[in-house]
Design a protein around this motif. Structure first.
Motif, PDB file in Angstrom:
ATOM      1  N   THR A  29      -7.328 -15.880   6.777  1.00  0.00           N
ATOM      2  CA  THR A  29      -8.354 -15.356   7.668  1.00  0.00           C
ATOM      3  C   THR A  29      -7.827 -14.247   8.568  1.00  0.00           C
ATOM      4  O   THR A  29      -8.435 -13.173   8.677  1.00  0.00           O
ATOM      5  N   VAL A  30      -6.710 -14.481   9.233  1.00  0.00           N
ATOM      6  CA  VAL A  30      -6.259 -13.534  10.265  1.00  0.00           C
ATOM      7  C   VAL A  30      -5.250 -12.516   9.757  1.00  0.00           C
ATOM      8  O   VAL A  30      -5.089 -11.448  10.356  1.00  0.00           O
ATOM      9  N   LEU A  31      -4.549 -12.824   8.657  1.00  0.00           N
ATOM     10  CA  LEU A  31      -3.567 -11.871   8.154  1.00  0.00           C
ATOM     11  C   LEU A  31      -4.259 -10.710   7.450  1.00  0.00           C
ATOM     12  O   LEU A  31      -5.423 -10.816   7.050  1.00  0.00           O
ATOM     13  N   PRO A  32      -3.572  -9.580   7.314  1.00  0.00           N
ATOM     14  CA  PRO A  32      -4.209  -8.405   6.685  1.00  0.00           C
ATOM     15  C   PRO A  32      -4.745  -8.724   5.299  1.00  0.00           C
ATOM     16  O   PRO A  32      -4.071  -9.369   4.479  1.00  0.00           O
ATOM     17  N   GLY A  33      -5.959  -8.270   5.044  1.00  0.00           N
ATOM     18  CA  GLY A  33      -6.570  -8.450   3.745  1.00  0.00           C
ATOM     19  C   GLY A  33      -6.413  -7.209   2.889  1.00  0.00           C
ATOM     20  O   GLY A  33      -5.560  -6.356   3.150  1.00  0.00           O
ATOM     21  N   ALA A  34      -7.243  -7.101   1.874  1.00  0.00           N
ATOM     22  CA  ALA A  34      -7.163  -5.960   0.968  1.00  0.00           C
ATOM     23  C   ALA A  34      -7.429  -4.666   1.743  1.00  0.00           C
ATOM     24  O   ALA A  34      -8.401  -4.553   2.490  1.00  0.00           O
ATOM     25  N   GLY A  35      -6.542  -3.691   1.562  1.00  0.00           N
ATOM     26  CA  GLY A  35      -6.713  -2.395   2.219  1.00  0.00           C
ATOM     27  C   GLY A  35      -6.278  -2.371   3.665  1.00  0.00           C
ATOM     28  O   GLY A  35      -6.464  -1.355   4.353  1.00  0.00           O
ATOM     29  N   GLU A  36      -5.699  -3.477   4.172  1.00  0.00           N
ATOM     30  CA  GLU A  36      -5.252  -3.536   5.563  1.00  0.00           C
ATOM     31  C   GLU A  36      -3.733  -3.691   5.605  1.00  0.00           C
ATOM     32  O   GLU A  36      -3.146  -4.272   4.684  1.00  0.00           O
ATOM     33  N   PRO A  37      -3.111  -3.231   6.693  1.00  0.00           N
ATOM     34  CA  PRO A  37      -3.681  -2.376   7.741  1.00  0.00           C
ATOM     35  C   PRO A  37      -3.707  -0.920   7.288  1.00  0.00           C
ATOM     36  O   PRO A  37      -2.940  -0.526   6.413  1.00  0.00           O
TER      37      PRO A  37
ATOM     38  N   ARG B 260       0.815  -1.209   0.000  1.00  0.00           N
ATOM     39  CA  ARG B 260       0.000   0.000   0.000  1.00  0.00           C
ATOM     40  C   ARG B 260       0.851   1.263   0.000  1.00  0.00           C
ATOM     41  O   ARG B 260       0.334   2.371  -0.022  1.00  0.00           O
ATOM     42  N   ALA B 261       2.190   1.087   0.078  1.00  0.00           N
ATOM     43  CA  ALA B 261       3.069   2.250   0.122  1.00  0.00           C
ATOM     44  C   ALA B 261       3.229   2.846  -1.272  1.00  0.00           C
ATOM     45  O   ALA B 261       3.313   2.129  -2.277  1.00  0.00           O
ATOM     46  N   HIS B 262       3.290   4.186  -1.315  1.00  0.00           N
ATOM     47  CA  HIS B 262       3.436   4.886  -2.595  1.00  0.00           C
ATOM     48  C   HIS B 262       4.822   5.503  -2.748  1.00  0.00           C
ATOM     49  O   HIS B 262       5.118   6.056  -3.802  1.00  0.00           O
ATOM     50  N   ASP B 263       5.650   5.400  -1.719  1.00  0.00           N
ATOM     51  CA  ASP B 263       6.965   6.044  -1.763  1.00  0.00           C
ATOM     52  C   ASP B 263       7.989   5.126  -1.118  1.00  0.00           C
ATOM     53  O   ASP B 263       8.054   5.019   0.109  1.00  0.00           O
ATOM     54  N   PRO B 264       8.803   4.429  -1.922  1.00  0.00           N
ATOM     55  CA  PRO B 264       9.825   3.538  -1.340  1.00  0.00           C
ATOM     56  C   PRO B 264      10.775   4.272  -0.398  1.00  0.00           C
ATOM     57  O   PRO B 264      11.310   3.666   0.541  1.00  0.00           O
ATOM     58  N   ALA B 265      11.004   5.562  -0.650  1.00  0.00           N
ATOM     59  CA  ALA B 265      11.918   6.309   0.214  1.00  0.00           C
ATOM     60  C   ALA B 265      11.366   6.411   1.630  1.00  0.00           C
ATOM     61  O   ALA B 265      12.129   6.363   2.608  1.00  0.00           O
ATOM     62  N   ARG B 266      10.038   6.570   1.744  1.00  0.00           N
ATOM     63  CA  ARG B 266       9.450   6.637   3.085  1.00  0.00           C
ATOM     64  C   ARG B 266       9.593   5.288   3.802  1.00  0.00           C
ATOM     65  O   ARG B 266       9.833   5.232   5.009  1.00  0.00           O
ATOM     66  N   LEU B 267       9.440   4.196   3.050  1.00  0.00           N
ATOM     67  CA  LEU B 267       9.630   2.881   3.661  1.00  0.00           C
ATOM     68  C   LEU B 267      11.068   2.715   4.143  1.00  0.00           C
ATOM     69  O   LEU B 267      11.311   2.203   5.251  1.00  0.00           O
ATOM     70  N   ALA B 268      12.009   3.132   3.329  1.00  0.00           N
ATOM     71  CA  ALA B 268      13.413   3.006   3.721  1.00  0.00           C
ATOM     72  C   ALA B 268      13.708   3.850   4.952  1.00  0.00           C
ATOM     73  O   ALA B 268      14.438   3.416   5.861  1.00  0.00           O
ATOM     74  N   ARG B 269      13.131   5.063   4.998  1.00  0.00           N
ATOM     75  CA  ARG B 269      13.347   5.914   6.161  1.00  0.00           C
ATOM     76  C   ARG B 269      12.695   5.294   7.405  1.00  0.00           C
ATOM     77  O   ARG B 269      13.252   5.326   8.510  1.00  0.00           O
ATOM     78  N   GLY B 270      11.513   4.709   7.219  1.00  0.00           N
ATOM     79  CA  GLY B 270      10.847   4.044   8.342  1.00  0.00           C
ATOM     80  C   GLY B 270      11.640   2.863   8.853  1.00  0.00           C
ATOM     81  O   GLY B 270      11.729   2.627  10.067  1.00  0.00           O
ATOM     82  N   ARG B 271      12.248   2.102   7.943  1.00  0.00           N
ATOM     83  CA  ARG B 271      13.076   0.971   8.359  1.00  0.00           C
ATOM     84  C   ARG B 271      14.270   1.458   9.189  1.00  0.00           C
ATOM     85  O   ARG B 271      14.637   0.839  10.196  1.00  0.00           O
ATOM     86  N   THR B 272      14.852   2.586   8.778  1.00  0.00           N
ATOM     87  CA  THR B 272      15.975   3.155   9.538  1.00  0.00           C
ATOM     88  C   THR B 272      15.510   3.604  10.920  1.00  0.00           C
ATOM     89  O   THR B 272      16.201   3.366  11.918  1.00  0.00           O
ATOM     90  N   TYR B 273      14.353   4.270  10.989  1.00  0.00           N
ATOM     91  CA  TYR B 273      13.810   4.688  12.283  1.00  0.00           C
ATOM     92  C   TYR B 273      13.630   3.476  13.201  1.00  0.00           C
ATOM     93  O   TYR B 273      13.960   3.515  14.393  1.00  0.00           O
ATOM     94  N   ALA B 274      13.095   2.388  12.634  1.00  0.00           N
ATOM     95  CA  ALA B 274      12.866   1.188  13.449  1.00  0.00           C
ATOM     96  C   ALA B 274      14.189   0.612  13.938  1.00  0.00           C
ATOM     97  O   ALA B 274      14.326   0.227  15.109  1.00  0.00           O
ATOM     98  N   ALA B 275      15.196   0.571  13.057  1.00  0.00           N
ATOM     99  CA  ALA B 275      16.491   0.010  13.441  1.00  0.00           C
ATOM    100  C   ALA B 275      17.190   0.858  14.487  1.00  0.00           C
ATOM    101  O   ALA B 275      17.927   0.342  15.339  1.00  0.00           O
ATOM    102  N   GLU B 276      16.974   2.176  14.450  1.00  0.00           N
ATOM    103  CA  GLU B 276      17.646   3.079  15.388  1.00  0.00           C
ATOM    104  C   GLU B 276      16.877   3.261  16.694  1.00  0.00           C
ATOM    105  O   GLU B 276      17.276   4.058  17.541  1.00  0.00           O
ATOM    106  N   GLY B 277      15.773   2.543  16.865  1.00  0.00           N
ATOM    107  CA  GLY B 277      15.046   2.590  18.128  1.00  0.00           C
ATOM    108  C   GLY B 277      14.169   3.813  18.307  1.00  0.00           C
ATOM    109  O   GLY B 277      13.957   4.260  19.441  1.00  0.00           O
TER     110      GLY B 277
END
Length: 405
Positions: A120-128, A36-53
């Motif tokens: 059944t339990v994993l995210p479906g279309a439009g989720e999360p 659902r992401a429209h900007d790979p750069a935002r995903l990469a920045r989010g991954r860095t935020y997660a790694a840096e705590g």
């Protein structure tokens, strides 16, 4: 006892390290948001935020994962990921499917998401869906939501019940309900024929019965007994080694029986050698015992006399008694101020103080750090002190025990 309200709200102050999901359901969770992401750069920045705590404590409730994520500004942003919670009817279908499938139930009890529940339990279309208080005008997910997604995936890796809580039910209530349903399935599958083994009514099986009292334990012996003699067979094991092993095993067993503590503990080489020698009183030493004393003395670099004296102290009171023999110390004045008048009043004469010792000619008392008095004796005009009787918290009693022995 955990209440239903507590079961449906979990806060994780810490999250397992790393940002890469390792389970198939953790990877599926990340893939759902990345699709659902429209900007790979935002995903990469989010991954860095997660790694840096940058993601603080994560709170999970039915339908939502919430955390504060620290970005480039001082104030963190409130970030939320949402997943639709199941209705009661949907949960009824899920629970019935798991309870009727031993493989699915076993996987869940092993803290794995059953493959049969993947769709059944994993995210479906439009989720999360993602929401964040940051000013990013782009369509979600922003980098803060991406960071939370990666950290949440690590939570799902370690505890799949987090995913089920997002769908609306807590771990405790799920397990209770699955237990009930599984028992019902098992009952329905049992044949109607009576079992071919005898049984009793459940009420009789759990009824209280009066059991006879346990017999009184045997008295703890005063000393360790001697091991049996061994045949003089040249092909037999070394009788000295067997005698030492048997005697040592008996001494340790006696210590455990009397105190509940293994006497070997964390002993040094010297202390363990003294313990071994103490099982063989020096009076009337056999040839095998003399050999043992000689070997232990050589191994520890001490004389046989020093070993015999230390073994006598060990027989007097174990490791604390050995410490009294070898380590003089400076006790507070109180015990000595009380002990010397008490000894004088008991007709034992005057005693000269020296550190933790009170001495009167051939008699001596030594005070341990535990507050016990140990009796010693020496020949006249010699400073050759040997431990005698067991200790006592009363100096007069300790001295009189020696006089009576």
């Amino acid at each position: 006892m955990i209440t239903a309200r507590e079961d449906r709200r979990r806060t994780f102050e810490t999250v397992p390290a790393g940002v890469e999901a390792v389970t198939w359901w953790g990877r599926a969770w990340v893939a759902a948001l990345e699709r659902r992401a429209h900007d790979p750069a935002r995903l990469a920045r989010g991954r860095t935020y997660a790694a840096e705590g940058h993601v603080d404590a994560v709170t999970v409730t039915p339908g939502r994962i919430v955390a504060y994520v620290r970005g480039s500004r001082a104030r963190p942003y409130r970030t939320e990921l949402s997943l639709a919670a199941f209705t009661d009817a949907e949960w009824d279908e899920v629970l019935e499917a798991v309870a009727a499938d031993p493989a699915a139930l076993g996987a869940l009890l092993e803290r794995e998401v059953p493959q049969s529940l993947a769709d059944t339990v994993l995210p479906g279309a439009g989720e999360p869906t993602a929401r964040c208080s940051c000013p990013d005008p782009a369509r979600p997910p922003c980098k803060h939501a991406a960071a939370l997604c990666y950290r949440a995936a690590r939570l799902l890796d370690s505890d799949p019940f987090v995913l089920l809580l997002l769908r609306g039910r807590g771990e405790r209530e799920l397990l209770d309900e699955l237990t009930r349903r599984n028992a019902a399935h098992a009952a329905r599958e049992q044949p109607d024929t009576a079992p071919d083994f005898p049984g009793v009514p459940a009420r009789a099986a759990v009824a209280r019965t009066v059991l006879p009292p346990l017999p009184a334990p045997l008295a703890v012996p005063d000393v360790v007994g001697l091991p049996p003699a061994y045949p003089e067979d040249p092909a037999a094991p070394d009788p000295l080694a067997l005698d030492q092993l048997a005697t040592d095993a008996a001494a340790r067993a006696l210590g455990l029986l009397a105190t509940g503590v293994d006497p070997t503990g964390d002993l040094t080489l010297w202390q363990d050698a003294v313990r071994l020698a103490s099982a063989h009183p020096t009076a009337g030493l056999t040839g095998a015992a003399r050999t043992l004393y000689r070997d232990l003395s050589r191994a520890t670099g001490r004389s046989t006399t020093a070993l015999a004296r230390a073994a006598a102290a060990w027989r007097q009171g174990g490791l604390p008694a050995l410490t009294v023999l070898e380590e003089p110390w400076d006790p507070p004045a109180g015990p000595f101020d009380r002990a010397r008048p008490a000894l004088l009043a008991a007709g034992q004469g005057t005693f000269r103080p020296d550190r933790n010792r009170l001495t009167s000619r051939t008699r001596q008392l030594r005070l341990s750090r535990e507050g016990l008095w140990y009796a010693y004796e020496s020949r006249p005009e010699e400073e050759d002190w040997w431990p005698t009787t067991p200790p006592s918290p009363d100096p007069v009693t300790a001295l009189l025990r020696h006089a009576e022995s």
